[in-house]
Scaffold this active site. Sequence first.
Site, short mmCIF file in Angstrom:
data_model
loop_
_atom_site.label_atom_id
_atom_site.label_comp_id
_atom_site.label_asym_id
_atom_site.label_seq_id
_atom_site.Cartn_x
_atom_site.Cartn_y
_atom_site.Cartn_z
N LYS A 177 5.78 -5.06 0.98
CA LYS A 177 6.15 -4.12 -0.10
C LYS A 177 6.94 -4.89 -1.15
CE LYS A 177 8.41 0.40 -0.67
NZ LYS A 177 9.17 1.46 0.05
N SER A 195 7.32 6.02 -0.52
CA SER A 195 7.16 5.09 -1.60
C SER A 195 6.37 3.83 -1.20
CB SER A 195 8.52 4.67 -2.14
OG SER A 195 9.26 4.03 -1.15
N SER A 238 9.77 6.91 3.57
CA SER A 238 8.83 6.10 2.79
C SER A 238 7.94 5.15 3.56
CB SER A 238 9.62 5.28 1.75
OG SER A 238 10.13 6.15 0.77
#
Lengths: 64, 479, 490
Positions: free
Chosen positions: B79, B154, B178
């Site tokens: 990420k 997210s 997330s």
Amino acid sequence: MGHFSDIDALDLDGVGPMTQPYPLINIMREDVELPCLDTDEVLAAAPASDERRFRVPPIIGLDD
Amino acid sequence: MSAIPSTASEIAAAVIAKRITARAVIDDYLSRIDARESEIHAFNLVMAQEARAQADAIDADIAAGRQVGPLAGVPIAIKDNMCTHGVETTCSSKILEGWKPPYDATVITRLRTAGAVIIGKTNMDEFAMGSSTENSAFGSTRNPCDISRVPGGSSGGSAAAVAAGFSPVSLGSDTGGSIRQPAALCGVVGVKPTYGVVSRYGLVAYASSLDQIGPFATTVADAALLTEVIGGHDPMDSTSIPLASPSLLPSVSQGVAGMRIGRVTDLPAGAEPAVEERLDRAFAALETAGATIVDITLPSLSYALTAYYLIAPAEASSNLARFDGVRFGLRVNAADTNSMYGATRAAGFGDEVKRRIMLGTYALSAGYYDAYYGKALKVRRLIAQDFERAYEQVDAILTPTSPVVAFKFGDKVDDPMSMYLCDIYTIPTNLAGHPAMSVPFGTGAHGLPVGIQVLAPALGEQAMFRVGGALEVAAGGAQ
Amino acid sequence: MSDSPLSSIVATEDQMLEGGWELIVGLEVHVELATRTKLFSGSPNRFGDEPNINIDPVTLGLPGALPVLNRQAVELAMRIGVALNCTIQPCIFHRKNYFYPDMPKAYQISQYDIPLNIDGFLELPSGTTIGVERAHLEEDTGKSTHVGGATGRIHGSDYSLIDFNRAGVPLVEIVSRPDIRTSEHAREYVSELRAILEVIGASDAKMEEGSMRVDANVSVHKPGTPFGTRCEIKNVNSIRALGRAIDYEARRQIDVLDTGGVIRQETRHWDDAEGRTHTLRVKEDADDYRYFPEPDLVPVAPDDAWVQAVRDNLPMLPAARRSALSALTGYDTRSEAIIVVVERAQHDYVQAVADAGGDAVRALIYVQQAFADAGPMPAVPAKDLAALTILERDGKLSATQAKTVLSELVENGGGDAAAIAAAKGFEAMDNSAVEAMVDEAIAADPDAWAKYCAGEEKAAGAIVGRVMKASKGKADGKVVSAIMQSRRGS
């Protein structure tokens, strides 16, 4: 902020605040030097630099 | 040469046994990315060159008889809020576009030491604020199960990368759900470890007391392996629990005989019927496998959303203040420094980020601290106490991960409250600091994946993986 | 300063300012701790290096960086707490949020309502006790230089340059209660604090180098009325400047109030060259720093063993040394001789002279008078000085003669006092000879004697002078005075 009215109604006088999820204390490190960053690499990523320092516009209107 | 395996453990085993080369593995995964990435947009950056070089280095080590780690040759997507030295780390924000950190996050160092090959940086909601990855400044990511729908957020990019087969495993971060929510929406496994088990050093902070890094994988065993590799004490993080990395793989196949699994009878309502049905089936499966189901209540859970949306933005407003155009990242020039701050942040931050910073600043301001942030911290303790009481009666708890299956793009963007409700089942564990994971468990509406969430007490990862493993077997997911 | 209960200290008559005004001063002193590395990261804590080399992700406030507390900084902060008689308590860190280019995270990690050290005090050498409200840990900022303006200050500059070498250096902020009533006491406070910090190894505390920074909060009021509005004075770079700045500010405020004006709460900049303060920033409202507990750090609770170890290992402080010298010599701790000798770190030396058999009082006086530049380890061996004190004590040398021998000992870095005295033909006169000379002097100057007998002490000089001349300096001045007094009958 109206969405937060639900907790307004709660009586929390006897409850202590929880700032940390896992209770640790006295986490410290020894006073020993660790490797520093490369100044050139860091300054290369700076929006503006001059004389090996970070350069900013005049500092007006801020706390001294 | 054998076919390229699809799990991390198999890849590592094959590479170490010289059945395949790390280079062959990475080439294979890169070609999968080539084939479908333009459709999915899971990545902000595909590191093809670096990955091939890393893979070659692993192969050289193996050829020379040198020791390699337990993830030798395993591709992994990261990420884009974890610092990778010399490689762009943008948090999907304009304010960090092009920024190359001068250091690696601890998890990155541990992955490299384990022999993993970083294949790219994945898309996300800007600064981890969102539940759909629609808040990215660089465009949305599509759910590989249905490209008209969101992958969740997210960590949408990391979830989609694994779901699309672009990488066997990936890393995400979880502050209010997330990792778990996108895992559920994309039909993969996602784990949020106990707060303090995985180092946050090098993770761009959103909410410091809630953030944790964790893995996405296609199997529970891979998720356990990844957690072992990245977990354990880090002296660079003061909130890192001073314990060695937990041993988790054995738990995955241990089964749930004799375990007590909690069913929350006062869970906030609102899950889709198909999701509720999946949860019922999950309980039934565990009972069949030898667990006892115990009804529990967590009365303070109804306040969790409120507490979270005061604590997280408050900490975020402070954490994001460093993006000021002085030392790195975007700078919009102005006549004086104060104006430069304003112009830079106005141009660099998206709307949701600005919204949360304003909210957080307000919650901390003089005169309002006690009513808002201060009170939220107390609610947090109530929630933790509820869990403590519950875990006297049960070893783990099951809930849905997400109340809904993957929704369509644009469905919730204009209704922040409805977006925030996506995290209603995941937020409480962040507040309490407990571990939780999402395991794919069949499908719901429109044939879209449903994830079941397994919750465990602090440092209860072994119990969590036992239940996760059993669910996976029941869902027919394990080999 | 906080809004804690105000001071209960009342100025004495001679401390009051002209016009019946009482001066109220509180001091905030920031000291840089003498650690090897920074407060929350491992880059060096060093002064004077090339810019931006002592940097790491934490120092620069890079995304993803996390603070880890330096144990030695806590140790030194605890030493300060013990030395200032504080209570050491379990504590936490807070974030103080504000934007400034030399503040890399846009927040400073400091301590707010639960600091490490609270409720202490500092005894001034002159005897007054000044309360110390707190002494807490916090990190320093980077350093900005302003380019293009006339005076190197922000006003009128074209741009500024930031060096982060100093960012993250550990500081302890020591906040006094508003107990200080004179500018002399303020100077004394800072001087004594500096000496303590140096002795305990916490900091080299040099105002001129910036390792100790002093801000003064100054207000005036008429006793019996509430404390006045205070102004904070910054840019005081020496102890002398502190005194001048307080004196100026007090007069400025009195002038304003005397002419019916009102004091604005503001921060003022001391201009040492011009000898005045200017407005820097008006504080209309208290700044909102949005303090909240630092989530990246955990509480610090030094255990009893650690606190006790700090207490046990703390070196002797100046106040204790003054007490020791007082016990040794019978002089008051507030006497100039004791204050000066301790300030010069010569207490151990005086004790050594006494241990070598010397007369303690005379040792103290000799050291005060003749060892101003000698430092803590004077070259004159203690036993040599001891011998001299004995000669004078036993009446074998007059005070004047002893002084001469002393000079020679100092010049030569030691010597045999008796031999030196003999070489100079020194011997004390016995008392009957001195008495005779006094009587002769009285007879020779009846006017002076009459004045002396009438109470004019100054008239004694003429008589004493005659005696000293006649005795070629051998007469002991004290003996002469004693004889004169007894002749006078007083």
